[in-house]
Design an enzyme around this catalytic site. Structure first.
Site, PDB file in Angstrom:
ATOM      1  N   THR A  93      -5.455  -2.778   5.184  1.00  0.00           N
ATOM      2  CA  THR A  93      -5.564  -3.939   4.289  1.00  0.00           C
ATOM      3  C   THR A  93      -4.262  -4.724   4.456  1.00  0.00           C
ATOM      4  O   THR A  93      -3.351  -4.274   5.167  1.00  0.00           O
ATOM      5  CB  THR A  93      -5.683  -3.519   2.802  1.00  0.00           C
ATOM      6  OG1 THR A  93      -4.444  -2.900   2.415  1.00  0.00           O
ATOM      7  CG2 THR A  93      -6.836  -2.568   2.562  1.00  0.00           C
ATOM      8  N   ASN A 119      -6.915   0.318  -9.822  1.00  0.00           N
ATOM      9  CA  ASN A 119      -6.667   0.181  -8.380  1.00  0.00           C
ATOM     10  C   ASN A 119      -5.469  -0.718  -8.057  1.00  0.00           C
ATOM     11  O   ASN A 119      -4.807  -0.521  -7.042  1.00  0.00           O
ATOM     12  CB  ASN A 119      -7.938  -0.398  -7.727  1.00  0.00           C
ATOM     13  CG  ASN A 119      -7.704  -0.933  -6.340  1.00  0.00           C
ATOM     14  OD1 ASN A 119      -7.658  -0.178  -5.378  1.00  0.00           O
ATOM     15  ND2 ASN A 119      -7.535  -2.237  -6.214  1.00  0.00           N
ATOM     16  N   LYS A 168       2.909   6.772  -7.763  1.00  0.00           N
ATOM     17  CA  LYS A 168       1.601   7.404  -7.526  1.00  0.00           C
ATOM     18  C   LYS A 168       1.610   8.864  -8.003  1.00  0.00           C
ATOM     19  O   LYS A 168       0.585   9.376  -8.460  1.00  0.00           O
ATOM     20  CB  LYS A 168       1.226   7.326  -6.043  1.00  0.00           C
ATOM     21  CG  LYS A 168       0.985   5.919  -5.531  1.00  0.00           C
ATOM     22  CD  LYS A 168      -0.167   5.230  -6.222  1.00  0.00           C
ATOM     23  CE  LYS A 168      -0.557   3.927  -5.533  1.00  0.00           C
ATOM     24  NZ  LYS A 168      -1.595   3.196  -6.279  1.00  0.00           N
ATOM     25  N   ASN A 224      -1.451 -10.004 -14.946  1.00  0.00           N
ATOM     26  CA  ASN A 224      -0.472  -9.127 -14.312  1.00  0.00           C
ATOM     27  C   ASN A 224      -0.453  -7.812 -15.104  1.00  0.00           C
ATOM     28  O   ASN A 224       0.056  -7.778 -16.226  1.00  0.00           O
ATOM     29  CB  ASN A 224       0.905  -9.789 -14.331  1.00  0.00           C
ATOM     30  CG  ASN A 224       1.979  -8.888 -13.742  1.00  0.00           C
ATOM     31  OD1 ASN A 224       1.699  -7.780 -13.287  1.00  0.00           O
ATOM     32  ND2 ASN A 224       3.207  -9.365 -13.753  1.00  0.00           N
ATOM     33  N   VAL A 225      -0.992  -6.751 -14.510  1.00  0.00           N
ATOM     34  CA  VAL A 225      -1.079  -5.483 -15.261  1.00  0.00           C
ATOM     35  C   VAL A 225       0.305  -4.856 -15.472  1.00  0.00           C
ATOM     36  O   VAL A 225       0.434  -3.865 -16.176  1.00  0.00           O
ATOM     37  CB  VAL A 225      -2.057  -4.469 -14.604  1.00  0.00           C
ATOM     38  CG1 VAL A 225      -3.485  -4.998 -14.612  1.00  0.00           C
ATOM     39  CG2 VAL A 225      -1.599  -4.077 -13.207  1.00  0.00           C
ATOM     40  N   SER A 265      -9.827  -8.118  -6.343  1.00  0.00           N
ATOM     41  CA  SER A 265     -10.066  -9.338  -5.564  1.00  0.00           C
ATOM     42  C   SER A 265     -10.065  -9.111  -4.054  1.00  0.00           C
ATOM     43  O   SER A 265     -10.814  -9.752  -3.327  1.00  0.00           O
ATOM     44  CB  SER A 265      -8.987 -10.373  -5.904  1.00  0.00           C
ATOM     45  OG  SER A 265      -7.703  -9.793  -5.796  1.00  0.00           O
ATOM     46  N   ARG A 266      -9.222  -8.198  -3.598  1.00  0.00           N
ATOM     47  CA  ARG A 266      -9.033  -8.041  -2.143  1.00  0.00           C
ATOM     48  C   ARG A 266      -9.003  -6.563  -1.764  1.00  0.00           C
ATOM     49  O   ARG A 266      -8.920  -5.691  -2.631  1.00  0.00           O
ATOM     50  CB  ARG A 266      -7.687  -8.639  -1.711  1.00  0.00           C
ATOM     51  CG  ARG A 266      -7.566 -10.112  -1.915  1.00  0.00           C
ATOM     52  CD  ARG A 266      -6.234 -10.641  -1.422  1.00  0.00           C
ATOM     53  NE  ARG A 266      -5.120 -10.171  -2.209  1.00  0.00           N
ATOM     54  CZ  ARG A 266      -4.079  -9.503  -1.730  1.00  0.00           C
ATOM     55  NH1 ARG A 266      -3.999  -9.229  -0.437  1.00  0.00           N
ATOM     56  NH2 ARG A 266      -3.104  -9.110  -2.524  1.00  0.00           N
ATOM     57  N   GLY A 267      -8.979  -6.311  -0.464  1.00  0.00           N
ATOM     58  CA  GLY A 267      -8.727  -4.961   0.061  1.00  0.00           C
ATOM     59  C   GLY A 267      -9.650  -3.901  -0.505  1.00  0.00           C
ATOM     60  O   GLY A 267     -10.868  -4.091  -0.614  1.00  0.00           O
ATOM     61  N   TYR A 322       8.788   4.061   1.146  1.00  0.00           N
ATOM     62  CA  TYR A 322       7.662   4.164   0.197  1.00  0.00           C
ATOM     63  C   TYR A 322       8.114   4.754  -1.145  1.00  0.00           C
ATOM     64  O   TYR A 322       7.304   4.990  -2.039  1.00  0.00           O
ATOM     65  CB  TYR A 322       6.554   5.023   0.831  1.00  0.00           C
ATOM     66  CG  TYR A 322       5.174   4.840   0.233  1.00  0.00           C
ATOM     67  CD1 TYR A 322       4.443   3.672   0.457  1.00  0.00           C
ATOM     68  CD2 TYR A 322       4.590   5.838  -0.543  1.00  0.00           C
ATOM     69  CE1 TYR A 322       3.174   3.508  -0.081  1.00  0.00           C
ATOM     70  CE2 TYR A 322       3.313   5.682  -1.090  1.00  0.00           C
ATOM     71  CZ  TYR A 322       2.614   4.505  -0.851  1.00  0.00           C
ATOM     72  OH  TYR A 322       1.355   4.352  -1.388  1.00  0.00           O
TER      73      TYR A 322
HETATM   74  N1  LIG Z   1      -3.744   0.135   2.075  1.00  0.00           N
HETATM   75  C1  LIG Z   1      -3.398   1.381   2.134  1.00  0.00           C
HETATM   76  O1  LIG Z   1      -2.991   1.882   3.183  1.00  0.00           O
HETATM   77  C2  LIG Z   1      -3.528   2.276   0.927  1.00  0.00           C
HETATM   78  C3  LIG Z   1      -3.474   3.654   1.139  1.00  0.00           C
HETATM   79  C4  LIG Z   1      -3.596   4.500   0.056  1.00  0.00           C
HETATM   80  C5  LIG Z   1      -3.762   3.983  -1.210  1.00  0.00           C
HETATM   81  N2  LIG Z   1      -3.792   2.638  -1.393  1.00  0.00           N
HETATM   82  C6  LIG Z   1      -3.951   2.163  -2.762  1.00  0.00           C
HETATM   83  O2  LIG Z   1      -5.156   1.433  -2.873  1.00  0.00           O
HETATM   84  C7  LIG Z   1      -5.023   0.428  -3.855  1.00  0.00           C
HETATM   85  C8  LIG Z   1      -5.391  -0.926  -3.273  1.00  0.00           C
HETATM   86  O3  LIG Z   1      -4.544  -1.181  -2.169  1.00  0.00           O
HETATM   87  P1  LIG Z   1      -4.862  -2.324  -1.106  1.00  0.00           P
HETATM   88  O4  LIG Z   1      -4.379  -1.820   0.197  1.00  0.00           O
HETATM   89  O5  LIG Z   1      -6.260  -2.781  -1.233  1.00  0.00           O
HETATM   90  O6  LIG Z   1      -3.854  -3.449  -1.620  1.00  0.00           O
HETATM   91  P2  LIG Z   1      -3.869  -5.031  -1.402  1.00  0.00           P
HETATM   92  O7  LIG Z   1      -4.729  -5.404  -0.254  1.00  0.00           O
HETATM   93  O8  LIG Z   1      -2.446  -5.423  -1.410  1.00  0.00           O
HETATM   94  O9  LIG Z   1      -4.566  -5.568  -2.747  1.00  0.00           O
HETATM   95  C9  LIG Z   1      -3.933  -5.335  -3.964  1.00  0.00           C
HETATM   96  C10 LIG Z   1      -4.831  -5.785  -5.088  1.00  0.00           C
HETATM   97  O10 LIG Z   1      -4.155  -5.541  -6.332  1.00  0.00           O
HETATM   98  C11 LIG Z   1      -3.962  -6.773  -7.012  1.00  0.00           C
HETATM   99  N3  LIG Z   1      -2.683  -6.720  -7.709  1.00  0.00           N
HETATM  100  C12 LIG Z   1      -1.457  -6.480  -7.199  1.00  0.00           C
HETATM  101  N4  LIG Z   1      -0.525  -6.482  -8.174  1.00  0.00           N
HETATM  102  C13 LIG Z   1      -1.197  -6.737  -9.322  1.00  0.00           C
HETATM  103  C14 LIG Z   1      -0.792  -6.894 -10.664  1.00  0.00           C
HETATM  104  N5  LIG Z   1       0.497  -6.781 -11.016  1.00  0.00           N
HETATM  105  N6  LIG Z   1      -1.741  -7.161 -11.607  1.00  0.00           N
HETATM  106  C15 LIG Z   1      -3.044  -7.290 -11.259  1.00  0.00           C
HETATM  107  N7  LIG Z   1      -3.486  -7.157  -9.994  1.00  0.00           N
HETATM  108  C16 LIG Z   1      -2.567  -6.894  -9.043  1.00  0.00           C
HETATM  109  C17 LIG Z   1      -4.042  -7.845  -5.956  1.00  0.00           C
HETATM  110  O11 LIG Z   1      -4.410  -9.076  -6.584  1.00  0.00           O
HETATM  111  P3  LIG Z   1      -4.253 -10.493  -5.797  1.00  0.00           P
HETATM  112  O12 LIG Z   1      -5.385 -10.558  -4.821  1.00  0.00           O
HETATM  113  O13 LIG Z   1      -4.380 -11.522  -6.830  1.00  0.00           O
HETATM  114  O14 LIG Z   1      -2.934 -10.481  -5.124  1.00  0.00           O
HETATM  115  C18 LIG Z   1      -5.136  -7.267  -5.053  1.00  0.00           C
HETATM  116  O15 LIG Z   1      -6.403  -7.469  -5.622  1.00  0.00           O
HETATM  117  C19 LIG Z   1      -3.588   0.516  -4.362  1.00  0.00           C
HETATM  118  O16 LIG Z   1      -3.542   1.314  -5.513  1.00  0.00           O
HETATM  119  C20 LIG Z   1      -2.882   1.192  -3.205  1.00  0.00           C
HETATM  120  O17 LIG Z   1      -1.709   1.864  -3.613  1.00  0.00           O
HETATM  121  C21 LIG Z   1      -3.686   1.783  -0.354  1.00  0.00           C
END
Ligand SMILES: NC(=O)c1ccc[n+]([C@@H]2O[C@H](COP(=O)([O-])OP(=O)(O)OC[C@H]3O[C@@H](n4cnc5c(N)ncnc54)[C@H](OP(=O)(O)O)[C@@H]3O)[C@@H](O)[C@H]2O)c1
Lengths: 251, 86
Positions: A188, A89, A157, A62-63, A13-15, A150
């Site tokens: 994000t 993701n 991870k 909720n996964v 949905s986001r990010g 973290y």
């Molecule tokens: N941002 C960073 O700096 C970064 C860096 C490295 C890796 N990552 C990885 O990239 C991935 C995405 O991160 P992001 O930064 O885009 O995160 P984000 O903006 O917080 O978005 C998280 C997404 O996951 C969904 N989500 C969270 N918990 C969930 C659950 N229990 N069941 C189903 N959906 C769930 C959220 O849904 P809702 O919209 O409904 O809340 C949203 O779509 C993650 O695996 C994160 O660890 C992120």
């Protein structure tokens, strides 16, 4: 190109997940967007996909809860009959030092970030039977590098990356390729957790490549791993970080 | 759905997740009184969104001070949903 493919993006949905969902649609895939709380965001992403002429379907689940994963895949089987791509993701987690972590925070983080990957992969494979498929998991540099508070996410991870290797070998005979992508910080909403640490926030503003990783950088790499061009890449965690992890002191 | 039913679900959900006795929940109780941490609050929101099939907007929660406000907010969201699907 990914025409005629059906993809599930957890947390689409986001990010970063949103960028991945849109990129897969650009390549011709129909996309199922899983989300947890932000329905409007999921609906908006789905609408953007439909505007590209592709099918989009949103599923709230909720996964972290096995029965919710079960019903999500039942819905996918019902609506699409099969699956070609799983992008694991979705992630969440408590931001605490190891000494401050309690069982609930540990379980919440591990269930959503690591166990869900196993459970989603098991169910995705059933829907890929006889046709093969691609599985991509999204990890982060925190699986190997230590970052403040973290702990739980970093450990989850690391588990996800190890599972990627096991799945890659076990699923290869079924024509399913499994890989992971470990990204450096991406701007994000998830990054807001670290706003308290100004020094840290500054550290990852730049990389040797001259900028932060963008969601679209990751999305393009996911799309590559979903195409047959990447056929011989198996069980790898590909780092995408503008050089950050090999030269953290040089920016 | 009546406000009494909504209040009941909110009370049960909040006290179950914060591991508090149901008697500790009144309309003037705050999340702080219940020692709710950020994980408790996320789990409460996820459970209520699931139960009532609503979307809670985090920014809208900023003005909520106690459980009375919280129940009224959830009630409003349920009413909005019902009106949309009517
Ligand atoms: N941002 C960073 O700096 C970064 C860096 C490295 C890796 N990552 C990885 O990239 C991935 C995405 O991160 P992001 O930064 O885009 O995160 P984000 O903006 O917080 O978005 C998280 C997404 O996951 C969904 N989500 C969270 N918990 C969930 C659950 N229990 N069941 C189903 N959906 C769930 C959220 O849904 P809702 O919209 O409904 O809340 C949203 O779509 C993650 O695996 C994160 O660890 C992120």
């Amino acid at each position: 190109m990914l025409e005629e493919k059906v993809a599930l993006v957890t947390g689409g949905s986001r990010g970063i997940g949103r960028a991945i969902a849109l990129e897969l649609a650009n390549e011709g895939a129909d996309v199922i967007i899983n989300y947890l709380r932000h329905r409007t965001a999921a609906q908006n992403t789905a609408e953007e996909i439909r505007q590209k002429g592709r099918q989009a379907h949103i599923i709230r689940a909720n996964v972290g809860e096995p029965d919710k994963i079960e019903s999500m895949f039942a819905e996918i089987a019902d609506k699409f009959g099969h699956l070609d791509i799983l992008v694991n993701n979705a992630a969440s987690g408590v931001a605490r030092k190891a000494m401050d972590l309690d069982e609930r925070g540990w379980a919440w983080t591990m269930d959503i970030n690591a166990r869900a990957f196993l459970l989603c992969a098991q169910r995705a494979v059933r829907l890929m039977e006889g046709r093969g498929g691609k599985i991509v998991a999204i990890s982060s540099l925190g699986s190997r590098l230590v970052m403040p508070v973290y702990t739980a996410v970093g450990v989850s991870k690391a588990a996800l990356e190890a599972l990627t290797r096991y799945l890659a070998i076990e699923l290869a005979p079924y024509g399913i390729a499994v890989n992971a992508i470990a990204a450096a910080a991406v701007q994000t909403e998830a990054l807001n957790v670290y706003k308290f640490n100004e020094k840290l926030s500054k550290t990852w503003q730049t990389t040797s490549a001259g900028r932060m990783v963008q969601p679209e950088d990751i999305a393009k790499l996911v799309a590559f791993l979903c195409r047959d061009e990447s056929f011989m890449i198996r069980g790898q965690t590909i780092i995408i970080d503008g050089g950050f992890s090999i030269a953290p002191l040089i920016t | 759905m009546t406000i009494e039913i909504i209040e009941d679900v909110v009370r049960n959900t909040v006290t179950r997740i914060t591991r508090k006795d149901i008697s500790q929940f009144t309309r003037t109780t705050t999340f702080k009184d219940l020692e709710a941490d950020s994980l408790d609050i996320v789990q409460i929101l996820v459970a209520l969104e699931d139960h009532f099939d609503i979307e809670v907007v985090d920014e809208e929660l900023e003005s909520i001070t106690n459980m009375g406000d919280f129940i009224d907010y959830i009630n409003r969201k349920v009413a909005e949903k019902t009106a949309r699907s009517a």
